[in-house]
Write a protein that holds these residues in place. Sequence first.
Motif, mmCIF file in Angstrom:
data_model
loop_
_atom_site.group_PDB
_atom_site.id
_atom_site.type_symbol
_atom_site.label_atom_id
_atom_site.label_comp_id
_atom_site.label_asym_id
_atom_site.label_seq_id
_atom_site.Cartn_x
_atom_site.Cartn_y
_atom_site.Cartn_z
ATOM 1 N N ALA A 65 88.497 -25.127 87.478
ATOM 2 C CA ALA A 65 88.277 -24.191 86.364
ATOM 3 C C ALA A 65 86.956 -23.440 86.549
ATOM 4 O O ALA A 65 86.881 -22.229 86.315
ATOM 5 C CB ALA A 65 88.284 -24.953 85.035
ATOM 6 N N GLU A 66 85.917 -24.152 86.980
ATOM 7 C CA GLU A 66 84.617 -23.495 87.171
ATOM 8 C C GLU A 66 84.638 -22.518 88.349
ATOM 9 O O GLU A 66 83.798 -21.621 88.415
ATOM 10 C CB GLU A 66 83.516 -24.546 87.354
ATOM 11 N N ALA A 67 85.591 -22.713 89.244
ATOM 12 C CA ALA A 67 85.761 -21.757 90.343
ATOM 13 C C ALA A 67 86.589 -20.559 89.920
ATOM 14 O O ALA A 67 86.910 -19.690 90.731
ATOM 15 C CB ALA A 67 86.411 -22.453 91.540
ATOM 16 N N GLY A 68 86.965 -20.534 88.654
ATOM 17 C CA GLY A 68 87.673 -19.373 88.143
ATOM 18 C C GLY A 68 89.179 -19.498 88.103
ATOM 19 O O GLY A 68 89.872 -18.536 87.759
ATOM 20 N N ALA A 119 86.079 -30.979 81.002
ATOM 21 C CA ALA A 119 87.237 -30.309 81.604
ATOM 22 C C ALA A 119 87.934 -29.417 80.587
ATOM 23 O O ALA A 119 88.359 -28.296 80.895
ATOM 24 C CB ALA A 119 88.210 -31.348 82.157
ATOM 25 N N THR A 120 88.038 -29.902 79.380
ATOM 26 C CA THR A 120 88.705 -29.131 78.334
ATOM 27 C C THR A 120 87.883 -27.889 77.977
ATOM 28 O O THR A 120 88.424 -26.781 77.861
ATOM 29 C CB THR A 120 88.924 -30.017 77.092
ATOM 30 N N GLU A 121 86.572 -28.096 77.849
ATOM 31 C CA GLU A 121 85.704 -26.953 77.557
ATOM 32 C C GLU A 121 85.740 -25.918 78.677
ATOM 33 O O GLU A 121 85.613 -24.711 78.428
ATOM 34 C CB GLU A 121 84.249 -27.427 77.368
ATOM 35 N N ALA A 122 85.933 -26.380 79.893
ATOM 36 C CA ALA A 122 85.992 -25.445 81.027
ATOM 37 C C ALA A 122 87.312 -24.692 81.073
ATOM 38 O O ALA A 122 87.481 -23.794 81.883
ATOM 39 C CB ALA A 122 85.775 -26.203 82.339
ATOM 40 N N GLY A 123 88.236 -25.064 80.191
ATOM 41 C CA GLY A 123 89.477 -24.293 80.103
ATOM 42 C C GLY A 123 90.721 -25.015 80.580
ATOM 43 O O GLY A 123 91.808 -24.413 80.612
ATOM 44 N N THR A 124 90.630 -26.281 80.937
ATOM 45 C CA THR A 124 91.821 -27.015 81.382
ATOM 46 C C THR A 124 92.794 -27.178 80.220
ATOM 47 O O THR A 124 92.405 -27.591 79.128
ATOM 48 C CB THR A 124 91.423 -28.418 81.886
ATOM 49 N N ASP A 125 94.017 -26.844 80.496
ATOM 50 C CA ASP A 125 95.076 -27.002 79.508
ATOM 51 C C ASP A 125 95.747 -28.348 79.786
ATOM 52 O O ASP A 125 96.342 -28.537 80.852
ATOM 53 C CB ASP A 125 96.060 -25.837 79.679
ATOM 54 N N GLY A 152 87.791 -35.872 94.235
ATOM 55 C CA GLY A 152 88.543 -35.103 93.237
ATOM 56 C C GLY A 152 87.928 -33.722 93.057
ATOM 57 O O GLY A 152 88.630 -32.711 92.995
ATOM 58 N N ARG A 153 86.610 -33.673 92.966
ATOM 59 C CA ARG A 153 85.907 -32.384 92.861
ATOM 60 C C ARG A 153 86.240 -31.500 94.063
ATOM 61 O O ARG A 153 86.556 -30.320 93.903
ATOM 62 C CB ARG A 153 84.400 -32.612 92.802
ATOM 63 N N ARG A 154 86.144 -32.054 95.260
ATOM 64 C CA ARG A 154 86.394 -31.253 96.464
ATOM 65 C C ARG A 154 87.838 -30.756 96.510
ATOM 66 O O ARG A 154 88.100 -29.614 96.902
ATOM 67 C CB ARG A 154 86.069 -32.070 97.719
ATOM 68 N N ALA A 155 88.769 -31.611 96.082
ATOM 69 C CA ALA A 155 90.176 -31.187 96.072
ATOM 70 C C ALA A 155 90.392 -30.059 95.064
ATOM 71 O O ALA A 155 91.115 -29.091 95.342
ATOM 72 C CB ALA A 155 91.078 -32.381 95.744
ATOM 73 N N GLY A 156 89.765 -30.180 93.906
ATOM 74 C CA GLY A 156 89.903 -29.135 92.888
ATOM 75 C C GLY A 156 89.354 -27.800 93.374
ATOM 76 O O GLY A 156 89.968 -26.737 93.178
#
Lengths: 493, 493
Positions: free
Chosen positions: A42-45, A186-192, A483-487
């Motif tokens: 999400a932070e990567a857009g 994660a939710t604040e970053a926009g994850t649905d 997990g971060r790297r995969a995302g």
Amino acid sequence: MTTVSRSSKPVDADALDGFDHETDVLVIGFGGAGACAAIEAAEAGAQVIAVEGASGPGGSTAQSGGEIYLGGGTPTQKACGFDDTADDMFAFLQAALGPHADETKLRAYCDGSLDHYHWLVDHGVEFRPTLWDSPTWMPLTEDGLMWLGENSHPFDEIATPAPRGHRPPMAAFAGMLLMERLVATATEAGTDVHTDTTATRLVLDGGRVVGVIARRFGDLVTYRARRGVVLTTGGFVDDEQMLAEHAPQLLGHGKVSDGRDDGSGIRMGAAVGGALRRMGTVQTALSLVPGLTARGIVVNALGQRFINEDTYPGLISEAGVHHQPNPIWMIIDEAGYEEVPEIDRMGMVPTFVDDDVAALEAATGIPPGGLAASLDTYNRFADELGTDPHFHKADRWVRPLRGPLAAIDTRLGFAGAEGVPPSESTGASGFTLGGLRTTLDGEVLDVDGEAIPGLYAAGRASAGIHGERYISGTSIGDGTFFGRRAGRAAARA
Amino acid sequence: MTTVSRSSKPVDADALDGFDHETDVLVIGFGGAGACAAIEAAEAGAQVIAVEGASGPGGSTAQSGGEIYLGGGTPTQKACGFDDTADDMFAFLQAALGPHADETKLRAYCDGSLDHYHWLVDHGVEFRPTLWDSPTWMPLTEDGLMWLGENSHPFDEIATPAPRGHRPPMAAFAGMLLMERLVATATEAGTDVHTDTTATRLVLDGGRVVGVIARRFGDLVTYRARRGVVLTTGGFVDDEQMLAEHAPQLLGHGKVSDGRDDGSGIRMGAAVGGALRRMGTVQTALSLVPGLTARGIVVNALGQRFINEDTYPGLISEAGVHHQPNPIWMIIDEAGYEEVPEIDRMGMVPTFVDDDVAALEAATGIPPGGLAASLDTYNRFADELGTDPHFHKADRWVRPLRGPLAAIDTRLGFAGAEGVPPSESTGASGFTLGGLRTTLDGEVLDVDGEAIPGLYAAGRASAGIHGERYISGTSIGDGTFFGRRAGRAAARA
């Protein structure tokens, strides 16, 4: 739409009448690895949907102690008076998780650890600058730092010891607090987040993974992922058939999980050609009381010691459950027993007490002379030298065991399977560490070592930094880090 | 034709310009399992081609001791004075190969064992009606029957003991003679053997396996199989990457193989969706001299005993190499040493000899008192009772160890990796037992448990009757038994 069974095999995109949902990155399973994948994507857009089979997020991470293995000189370590380096962290983990830990992943993990610490703190995770300075499973305090065997033999000679178990400020099971923070971020970053939604099959389009089919109560729901699908579904300790096929040594023991570690992501990945790695590697926890083991001795069914009893209890557990004749007994004298506060004894009480070692042998079923020989050797060196030249328990914990001795049967303890009567309990539980073979960026590899387009995995759906052993904090550590790297990788695909 | 790399991934039949060879049943790998599959398929009326990567047939079976685990009252057993039943055979194997052996396969194997004996004899295999009546790896005689631990603790109380190791009449490595007979039978039955031909990829036609692509020196050769492809390519001990991924505990040890157990069949099968099973299970042989171990004691790096030393040496090896601190030492007195003929000592000589146990501890690096405690306990009960209440070595072998003692370093022995200098040797070697998941008829199953049409596997390319341990004779036993079933099933497909 075609009828979809409980199969794990992929479906061709052509067989579907479009998709119910569409996003850039689709995260399957919303525990520690999934939340971190979602945050980074999400932070990567990227637009991110996370599907989770349970009614709420958190996964098995939320049910855990919440330790994260971090080092390299974190502010928490420094505040507690410890210097640390990535090299010392690497040397310790290579030994503690070894033999045969994945050096490439482990190197990346250690080199990136300080940065990962800051990222976690920046994303809402708190570590108090205080140390719990004694062997334990999980402190019943809000201390932010704990030892995980770094100061015990043989690790104290392999790397400069520094405590690296970082944990959120909550007594015992701090994983809930950890996941509360990561899920909020994660939710604040926009994850649905789509809960009650269980992914069952991947969708393929010409060899590329482009989505999943899921079940939500009775309905089938389809998801398209424009950039990538990240499998963060956890291990497979809750699937008896997969255990029998890959990690039978955990059959009959309890399960460390949220009840949903059914291996579904591993099976979905394997069904599109994903290679498996180290499927037989497991974590195991036996009902040991670290305060008692450090002050006493731990013996096998023949009365033999087998490890320094002040090391991380997970290592004692692994050695005891998988490499020794069982049952495993904690042997302690009255002075040692009384030194451990009742709350730290975790419900464990003496099974047999006797002044006479021969009587204790008879009661425990240890063959005559087996326990006596271990005690004689241990007490002789404790008396004469104040050391333990056989197993190298630290001098701090070494003194002769005298007077009435208690034998505590580890089968009767807290770590066994729920609902199993004491007479059938092994006193042990565990989870699985093997899974899909992945690159540093979580790309799932096929049997030729080539990445499967569109498919990523992290956490216990993948094989991580572990060799043949386990140290607490390295599963959440590896899961959140990779997990971060995969995302990130999925977002930029 | 499209360029074919060293990939294991399948090729679509449409991508080929026809096939160079065509047959009913195609057997990949011509060792013990392959030869039996070929014989059965040919006798069922199928046209059979066997492709083998080496320049001659035989595979790893030809390099082995040639033991076949058979029972249920074979004529060889009866001639040696032993009654036996399929139930006793099952009870023993479940315990010796367990925990967690595959009960369905094991039951079929035991129930069919007497028939399998007669089939082998009818197809050219000979077993002399004489017994080698002492612990051994392989008799240096032509005896047809040997013990494989059945008469040792705890198995002697689990099932009525009967020797079940059947072997062709050749000293030591009798596998060559076994394969000579089976290969001759297969050839006479009409099997067309293509040597120097290495299968690399399966050919798929709409989800069905219909052939393979192979390399013969520089050329590609294609084969069509009208009824089925049987993978009998062996295990993966010769592939370092697969070992690292699945059975890292064998890394650094020697390899028991013909040098071609590269896991190619397992990878080809996995690449078309075949599920894997028990990939981390291994056989291990340490440089132990059974005559010496039975008469002395075996201790770990701390001087502790860990098993009854008169049991099958493969079980001592597995316990020692994978579950104990190494190195492992054989301890024997002069009387015991001299009782074992030099030829049976397999080149092993005393590493250290001393009257003084403390000096022997210092020489071996065993911590002070470690060996002394083990000897004291062992000798005390040997003296007083003539028994071994701790590890239950049979009374026949129990007597006090007196006078100058020899410590023999197992790292310096015969079972290590070839070409490894003694200073780096572990003294152990092994092979892999995990592989493709198959039905009783060798059908390869996918992750959903469904058979992949046209594909069969047997021998060490598949997971067989083994749990977490191994007994000699069960790999050739399982390979020949289920190889036959796979060949029959493919022929009638």
